[in-house]
Scaffold this active site. Sequence first.
Site, short mmCIF file in Angstrom:
data_model
loop_
_atom_site.label_atom_id
_atom_site.label_comp_id
_atom_site.label_asym_id
_atom_site.label_seq_id
_atom_site.Cartn_x
_atom_site.Cartn_y
_atom_site.Cartn_z
N ARG A 23 0.84 -1.19 0.00
CA ARG A 23 0.00 0.00 0.00
C ARG A 23 0.88 1.24 0.00
NH1 ARG A 23 -2.13 -1.42 5.45
NH2 ARG A 23 0.03 -2.07 5.40
N HIS A 111 12.17 29.02 -4.15
CA HIS A 111 13.05 27.88 -3.90
C HIS A 111 12.30 26.58 -3.63
CE1 HIS A 111 16.95 26.18 -2.89
NE2 HIS A 111 16.46 25.68 -1.78
N HIS A 164 13.58 22.50 -10.84
CA HIS A 164 14.17 22.65 -12.17
C HIS A 164 14.03 21.34 -12.93
CE1 HIS A 164 17.40 20.61 -9.99
NE2 HIS A 164 17.93 20.30 -11.15
N HIS A 238 -2.99 11.79 -32.33
CA HIS A 238 -1.70 11.25 -32.79
C HIS A 238 -0.71 12.39 -33.01
CE1 HIS A 238 1.17 8.66 -34.81
NE2 HIS A 238 1.31 9.61 -35.72
N PHE A 306 18.82 -8.41 -11.16
CA PHE A 306 17.93 -9.07 -12.12
C PHE A 306 17.42 -8.09 -13.16
CE2 PHE A 306 13.59 -10.63 -13.28
CZ PHE A 306 14.01 -11.68 -14.06
#
Lengths: 334, 334
Positions: A23, A111, A164, A238, A306
């Site tokens: 969760r 900031h 940024h 598209h 993996f």
Amino acid sequence: MSEFRQNLATKEWVILSADRGKRPSDFIKEKPQREPAPPHKADCPFCQGNEHLTAEPTLIYSQEGQWVVRVVPNKFAALQPDQDTRRSLVGAFLSAHGFGIAEVVIEHPQHNLTLARMKVEGVATVLRAYRDRQQAISRNPNVNLVTIFRNHGPRAGTSLVHPHSQIIATPIVPPHVRNPWEQAIGYYDETGRCVYCDMMREELRQGYRIIAETERFVAFCPFAARSPYEARIYPKRHMPSFVSMKDDDLGDMAGILRDLLARLFYCLDDPDYNFIIRSAAIGDEDVRYLHWYMVVIPKVSIPAGFEMGSGIYINSVAPEDSARALRDTHINLA
Amino acid sequence: MSEFRQNLATKEWVILSADRGKRPSDFIKEKPQREPAPPHKADCPFCQGNEHLTAEPTLIYSQEGQWVVRVVPNKFAALQPDQDTRRSLVGAFLSAHGFGIAEVVIEHPQHNLTLARMKVEGVATVLRAYRDRQQAISRNPNVNLVTIFRNHGPRAGTSLVHPHSQIIATPIVPPHVRNPWEQAIGYYDETGRCVYCDMMREELRQGYRIIAETERFVAFCPFAARSPYEARIYPKRHMPSFVSMKDDDLGDMAGILRDLLARLFYCLDDPDYNFIIRSAAIGDEDVRYLHWYMVVIPKVSIPAGFEMGSGIYINSVAPEDSARALRDTHINLA
């Protein structure tokens, strides 16, 4: 019970490992605590009043005599526009000088005000800066690919707090980008349709993984999502390249992007994340088989041996569950 | 001054950003402190005396009546061997049950003795376990690819301290693995040679990036290394799959692998790392265009939006410098 799922466009597989189902609160617990940032920092090169600390901007958008978005060359650029693009051999190995363009999009003078909590108009101005810089950079005949991305937080690879994003233009289209396009060409040749248009239509038809929808865009967790809460924004029309975005498109997208980032912010308690705009190469703006999109990847899991070896990601949250959690998140913004 | 370099085998590019050049000590400073582990831990399922906490082993190697390496099914496996392998459509999307084999190689009875400081004979026994399990698993007609890897430390994706590696066998060969092979086939068709044999010959000829060499193996930082201190071990003899390793090969490789890991241990102060054995698919053990190798990747940098979007890695240390630092490292072992 786990499951393999294939990405229709790239043919890459992921493993959904539902036994490990988590969760949102599990990911919040795993996150290292971060200090809240102040609205202004005297030594931050991106803060208002410190404009002299950055190089000459390539773009400034202002409102009421004050800048709202600045784009500047990256001071620590890995690539430089003054290099040549010839490739040469080092013995049997191919090499080239580091030609390219690297810019920083300073998203706001303040900031600590991130996209997730900015006003929609502010987000639209950031998207406009992306589009306008991509258009301008695309006129450079030596550039072949423009990558626009955002690293939010240290786990996503940034240490600079000031909001940024970045633009990196390269002379090359690497196999990582080219290979999925070749799959898309194959699909187009076989069916006569753009595979991304088809994927989006199928996501809309199935519905379980849709997070939000506007007139022109849809946000969803993809069927073969590689990690928990991975989400995408597709234009419904598209459109192979982000350079083709009209002003109206930018405004509409800003709404769904701010909405998605706010949902992630409240659902996962301001997670670190990356987002990337995947857009066609320069010259491919009108092809029928590609479709630009944005992918947003919260950094809540670590790709290990993996994943690095096989390219198969093990995702511990079904995208249906990620999408539901994001849909159900209460967002608390103007 | 930076530089693009192309991987001869995969055609992927990296950016060497020499301006950001860093010494080993810079990476040590960036590393979070780790508690030293005890030699035995009462609640560790992999420690001696706790064998009842794991599932029935698939392989045990013993010496003087005591096990030295145990291979057990992964308790938290994302894939299970009792699933079927039929693929089916969910609407337009392809899905399959989570068939596969996931095992853990417990490398030593002692909780805190890692490969970097084990005796060479112990490392050889671990490699023998890899080979023997890969051979046994390869007989399963539903398995197509066996991936063997090791995640060392939390930044490399593991939280279990006890020295172990993993084996995951999948019914599919993903594009991430297949695409470089297609490049290798193209190279073979054009030149009549294995591109990996050629890469290794060229590395040996240029010499700058060689770390160590034995009769049968060579360890080097590749020309187009994607990250600082990335290293590879290649068999000198053309050999597509790790399953073809003879006992003599295993002994010789154990020496160079222990040497490389010890160099990394002392050079970077026990860094987190992943290693992966990249080996041919089942049925491709004798092809002329593939070559198995091991890649070792210390986790000293974070791939961010640009790497995720473009697949182009920005490497802040030239592999020539990484190799020299590793060659010059004093290792302090029996």
